[in-house]
Design a protein around this motif. Structure first.
Motif, short mmCIF file in Angstrom:
data_model
loop_
_atom_site.label_atom_id
_atom_site.label_comp_id
_atom_site.label_asym_id
_atom_site.label_seq_id
_atom_site.Cartn_x
_atom_site.Cartn_y
_atom_site.Cartn_z
N GLU A 67 0.81 -1.22 0.00
CA GLU A 67 0.00 0.00 0.00
C GLU A 67 0.85 1.27 0.00
OE1 GLU A 67 -2.37 -2.95 2.66
OE2 GLU A 67 -0.27 -2.51 2.14
N PRO A 68 1.96 1.34 0.79
CA PRO A 68 2.76 2.58 0.79
C PRO A 68 3.30 2.96 -0.58
CG PRO A 68 3.33 1.23 2.69
CD PRO A 68 2.46 0.39 1.81
N SER A 71 0.31 4.41 -2.59
CA SER A 71 -0.13 5.68 -2.00
C SER A 71 0.89 6.79 -2.25
CB SER A 71 -0.37 5.51 -0.49
OG SER A 71 -1.43 4.60 -0.26
N ALA A 72 2.18 6.42 -2.29
CA ALA A 72 3.23 7.42 -2.51
C ALA A 72 3.15 7.99 -3.92
CB ALA A 72 4.60 6.81 -2.26
N PRO A 75 -1.36 9.54 -4.61
CA PRO A 75 -1.96 9.95 -3.32
C PRO A 75 -3.47 10.14 -3.36
CG PRO A 75 -0.67 11.74 -4.31
CD PRO A 75 -0.37 10.52 -5.10
N ASP A 257 9.85 -2.90 6.91
CA ASP A 257 8.69 -2.88 6.02
C ASP A 257 9.03 -2.09 4.76
OD1 ASP A 257 8.69 -0.17 6.81
OD2 ASP A 257 7.22 -0.55 8.39
N MET A 259 8.15 0.89 3.84
CA MET A 259 8.52 2.29 4.07
C MET A 259 10.02 2.42 4.31
SD MET A 259 5.83 4.20 3.76
CE MET A 259 6.19 5.69 4.67
#
Length: 360
Positions: A67-68, A71-72, A75, A257, A259
């Motif tokens: 997901e990150p 989303s990055a 957005p 993770d 991130m």
């Protein structure tokens, strides 16, 4: 389990996609279903970036943990991560109903897997598009789609993605001749470093850790600052490279993770690693990368781009039938990677550094 899959595909899925009245979206919004690995996700991002140029709403269903990444880069998208493989329409609908729109103009399934097709079948949409490879119909998943892109077995995944989106008539010309591109490099705020990634999900894709250790010592003697990227789950690699640390010369970048991984990759000057997801992530960021290629399907999954250098040795057994043996290549010797010497990798890193900073 087989009966459950059969019922899910031909009962729940087929009923919703073929016999139940289709729901036309009030707005022209699109859903991307991408239930695959980090490498495939990174290769798909530039294609979705091109789709986003149409200024139309895009939502994404992805593998849990990724997901990150989505989303990055997107957005404004609603992103839903899927961890389960439960063949239950009620379960899938309960997950997507909380986060996604009520209906879509089109759904694109970018993973060649029947479960991804089943997930797409549970979302209301005017049309659905998916992929198959050759004449393989992936255990009935073909029935979910209005149109399919037939990928050749060795066709690169980026070309597959562009071919899939070209099936939607308004996008046909936009994706017909779409070029493969990485994104613009991000500015480096921290101290510049070579990021070394010695891991891979399947051990036969790893260049020997002892070779990496020797390479790190040579680069440290050259005055090149290196960080070793190791995931917390790779305990064998962590213990080995922990012993290689030299303060101010060789450090550890211990990731927990995605991130952590994204931060480490975004800050590096040059990336060196195996055929694995982080290599594709570094390429996505526009980093100069060196990939040590082993048993993977070179034609289909290698990173593409002007900043990519791949060291590969010819061998008759590539591509290997992966995961037949859990920790060893089927041949048992891993010749494809052991044939790559420390000397040539050392030389490649030094040459790559010359392209990104003045000689010292």
């Amino acid at each position: 389990m087989q009966l459950q899959k059969f019922y899910a595909i031909y009962g729940q899925g087929l009923w919703k996609t073929k016999f139940k009245r289709k729901r036309i979206s009030a707005e022209k919004s699109f859903l991307i279903v991408q239930l695959a690995s980090l490498g495939d996700a990174c290769t798909l991002v530039p294609t979705i970036k091109k789709l986003a140029e149409n200024n139309l709403p895009i939502d994404i269903i992805c593998s849990a943990g990724l997901e990150p990444l989505w989303s990055a880069f997107f957005p404004s998208a609603q992103v839903v991560g899927f961890a389960s493989k439960k063949w239950s329409g009620a379960y899938v609908q309960s997950l997507v109903r909380k986060s996604l729109r009520s209906s879509y103009e089109a759904v694109f399934v970018t993973s060649i897997h029947p479960y991804a097709g089943f997930v797409a079948s549970q979302v209301r949409a005017a049309s659905r598009y998916g992929m198959i490879e050759g004449n393989r119909f992936y255990k009935g998943a073909r029935v979910f789609y209005d149109k399919v892109y037939r990928a050749a077995p060795n066709e690169h995944v980026s070309k597959r993605f562009n071919g899939l989106f070209s099936l939607y008539e308004p996008f046909a010309k936009q994706f017909e001749a779409a070029a493969v591109q990485s994104l613009s490099p991000q500015k480096i705020k921290d101290r510049k470093y070579v990021l070394v990634h010695p891991g891979a999900k399947w051990p036969p894709r790893r260049w020997p850790k002892e070779f990496y250790g020797e390479l790190l010592r040579r680069l440290a003697n050259d005055g090149v600052f290196c960080k070793v990227l190791v995931n917390q789950a790779e305990t064998d690699l962590y213990e080995f490279f922990k012993s290689q640390v030299q303060p101010g010369k060789i450090e550890m970048a211990h990731t927990r993770d995605l991130m952590d991984l994204m931060a480490a990759v975004a800050g590096c000057t040059v990336f060196l690693g195996n055929d694995s997801g982080p290599s594709h992530l570094a390429n996505l960021y526009g980093k100069p990368i060196i990939v040590l290629w082993g048993p993977g399907n070179y034609e289909r999954i290698r990173p593409l781009g002007e900043n990519v250098s791949i060291i590969i040795k010819e061998i008759e057994c590539r591509p290997c039938r992966q995961y037949v043996r859990e920790k060893f290549c089927e041949r048992g010797e891993n010749v494809c990677l052991r044939s790559i010497s420390v000397e040539e990798v050392h030389r490649a890193v030094r040459e790559k550094l010359q392209t990104v900073r003045p000689a010292s």
